[in-house]
Scaffold this active site. Structure first.
Site, PDB file in Angstrom:
ATOM      1  N   ARG A 237       0.716  -1.143   0.169  1.00  0.00           N
ATOM      2  CA  ARG A 237       0.027  -0.079  -0.017  1.00  0.00           C
ATOM      3  C   ARG A 237       0.892   1.191   0.137  1.00  0.00           C
ATOM      4  NH1 ARG A 237      -2.374  -2.422   5.257  1.00  0.00           N
ATOM      5  NH2 ARG A 237      -0.366  -2.806   5.667  1.00  0.00           N
TER       6      ARG A 237
ATOM      7  N   GLU B  95      20.772  -6.849  -4.289  1.00  0.00           N
ATOM      8  CA  GLU B  95      19.458  -7.772  -4.520  1.00  0.00           C
ATOM      9  C   GLU B  95      18.673  -7.780  -3.220  1.00  0.00           C
ATOM     10  OE1 GLU B  95      22.798 -10.762  -3.821  1.00  0.00           O
ATOM     11  OE2 GLU B  95      22.721  -8.802  -4.789  1.00  0.00           O
TER      12      GLU B  95
END
Length: 594
Positions: A249, A261
């Protein structure tokens, strides 16, 4: 035109009164303070003097004493006409008195032969009573002069507006640049999520009690870069970030690219929401599994990730401590085969692992040291050489072992610094003890690190050092996948170093690779050795490793030899060397029997 001319001067006068009022804002007795405070009196006088122009003849500040007599307080006039403090001032117009009743400015017009003389009175009020009067005397000569005055005023106003507009435009530009710089500084340019600068700036303001904290790492990302190139690797990182952002969100959750990474995800725990933070995390995990990551216009690959989760980061003292627990869970997820979510267990003590800051302090304060354990020649039962084992001495004097250190710093620059420190310790031991031989542990990342390789090359210039310093590398799939690892190991072999593969048989076993890098020794994993007497599978694994090693002319060391029966069994199998508590418990160098 006359009204316009007068209104402009009146505006200037009103601004002046406001300026004087602000100079007096901390005063409770205007007259007394101006009389006694030389600095304040000088400021007001200088301000009144600035007002004087060709048409503004006088500017002065007066007050009325207890007897109702007007007196000068500050006079902006220069020269002989200048009035002194308390000099009596005779008024000739009732508006001077009227101002005390109305508390409103008064305008006094005095028409003369060739000019119009105007006195403008402005009350300076304290606690709803008139304390001072600012008087401005100005004149307008002939009507044709009014045009000149108006023109000058217009130019002045235009100039002021231009300056104000220029300042506003400059502020807008600077604000835009500031926002742009902030965005550049805090947002990762490749993935468009937050970067470590943002975390460094904001971590003290994040209420960890409102979030769960997850560390996400892309499995085998180094292999992707090596196979397809860094351009494809960058493309994968962008796609991973997009999948994460799509599942989180925007206004509640925080996504940070923490390393090459590795992503850090803070998922908000909204009490009134039906969406649980772990549901969001599982959605990220499953979406990545299902996503077809595009490496070209026609080709896609599948990617997996490992995720470590700290469900209660708010219980940690600092953000770094909270992240450490998520990172430990991530380490466990990768250690269990990757492609899984691992939740940090609350049963573990918070102080089970050292923190990164504690490890950094130990390096800086020279509290990183080595203990040493004997490796025994099974044919002679005598010392062959030692293995140098990492230890940290805590500030309280306790000895901390690698299992509480290495998981926290895995993949960080601190791990490289620890390796460099251990190499230096071993080098100094070998330099001062010509009969000593040591093994030192390196991880696969160390083998491909230029700075560590450079140190080993430098040590290798002295064959009396390199031939007595064995390099142990943990047996793992990573060592096979690293493109430069094989090349670098062969370089070290040429310099005289012996190569040991540590913990062999514990997981990934590539026998062909062992011959390609010309391995000198295999160290069989202790977890297999300690079960060799009661577990048939462990016995068969050891037997097959020994058989392969003899064919490949690789010598074998058994780890975790804890008692005489195990020792007898490994000798029966033809294992050349042993290491374990049966022979020697690791100890400080000063306590070794040499």
């Amino acid at each position: 035109m006359l009204e316009i001319s007068i209104s402009d001067v009146i505006s200037i006068s009103q601004n002046s009164s406001e300026a004087i009022y602000w100079l007096l804002k901390d005063s409770k007795n205007y007259v007394k303070d101006i009389k006694e405070n030389v600095e304040l009196h000088t400021k007001i006088e200088r301000f009144l003097t600035i007002l004087l122009t060709k048409n503004i003849k006088y500017s002065y500040l007066v007050y009325r004493d207890k007897n109702g007599i007007f007196r000068f307080l500050v006079d902006g006039t220069k020269g002989e006409e200048k009035a002194f403090i308390n000099q009596k001032f005779d008024v000739d117009n009732p508006k001077w008195l009227e101002i005390y009743e109305t508390k409103n400015p008064q305008l006094i017009k005095q028409p003369l032969l060739h000019q119009l003389s105007i006195t403008y009175l402005i009350p300076i009020i304290y606690e709803n009573r008139v304390e001072l009067i600012l008087a401005i005397d100005f004149s307008v000569k002939k009507i044709e002069d009014i045009n000149k005055i108006i023109t000058v005023i217009k130019y002045i106003i235009a100039g002021i507006i231009f300056i104000i507009l220029s300042i506003i435009i400059a502020l807008i530009i600077q604000t835009a640049k500031y926002i742009s710089v902030k965005h550049t500084a805090f947002v990762d340019s490749l993935t468009n999520v937050y970067n470590r600068n943002y975390l460094q700036e904001s971590k003290d303001f994040i209420n960890l009690s409102d979030f769960i904290l997850a560390a996400l790492d892309i499995d085998h990302f180094k292999q992707i870069n090596d196979s397809y190139g860094h351009t494809v690797g960058d493309r994968i990182l962008r796609q991973i970030a997009d999948v994460i952002k799509h599942a989180t969100r925007q206004n509640d959750d925080i996504v940070i690219r923490y390393g090459g990474e590795e992503f850090l995800i803070l998922i908000k725990n909204k009490r009134k929401s039906n969406v649980l933070p772990l549901d969001t995390l599982e959605r990220i995990f499953s979406n990545i599994q299902e996503y077809k990551f595009r490496i070209s216009s026609t080709e896609t690959i599948n990617i997996t990730v490992s995720i470590g989760v700290n469900l209660v980061p708010g219980k940690s003292r600092t953000f770094q401590d909270a992240f450490k627990l998520a990172d430990i869970a991530l380490y466990n997820a990768k250690n269990k085969g990757r492609n899984k979510i691992e939740i940090y267990s609350n049963e573990q003590k918070d102080d089970f692992y050292m923190t990164i800051n504690e490890i950094k302090d130990a390096i800086e304060e020279n509290r990183v040291t080595c203990f040493y354990q004997k490796i025994i020649d099974n044919d002679t039962d005598k010392l062959s050489h030692y293995e140098a084992l990492l230890r940290i001495i805590s500030k309280e004097g306790t000895i901390i072992t690698p299992d509480k250190i290495l998981p926290v710093i895995k993949g960080t620059f601190i791990s490289r610094n620890i390796t460099k420190r251990v190499l230096k310790i071993c080098y100094e031991r070998l330099k001062t003890n010509p009969d000593l031989a040591l093994n030192v542990n390196l991880n696969p990342q160390d083998i491909i690190n230029d700075s560590i390789l450079s140190i080993l090359k430098n040590y290798g210039k002295d064959k009396s050092i390199s031939t007595r310093l064995g390099i142990e590398i943990v047996e793992s799939e990573d060592i096979v996948n690293y493109k430069d690892a094989k090349t670098n190991l062969l370089i070290l072999k040429e310099l005289g170093y012996k190569i040991y593969i540590d913990d062999f048989g514990s997981g990934y076993s590539n026998f062909i690779y062992l011959t390609e890098i010309k391995t000198d020794f295999i160290k069989i994993d202790g977890n297999i050795i300690k079960k060799i007497l009661e577990d048939d599978i462990s016995f068969l694994v050891v037997k097959s490793i020994v058989s392969f090693a003899k064919e490949a002319k690789i010598k074998v060391i058994a780890e975790y030899v804890s008692d005489e029966k195990i020792y007898e069994k490994i000798r029966e199998l033809g294992i050349e060397y042993s290491q374990g508590f049966y022979f020697h418990i690791p100890e400080e160098f000063s306590k070794l029997e040499r």
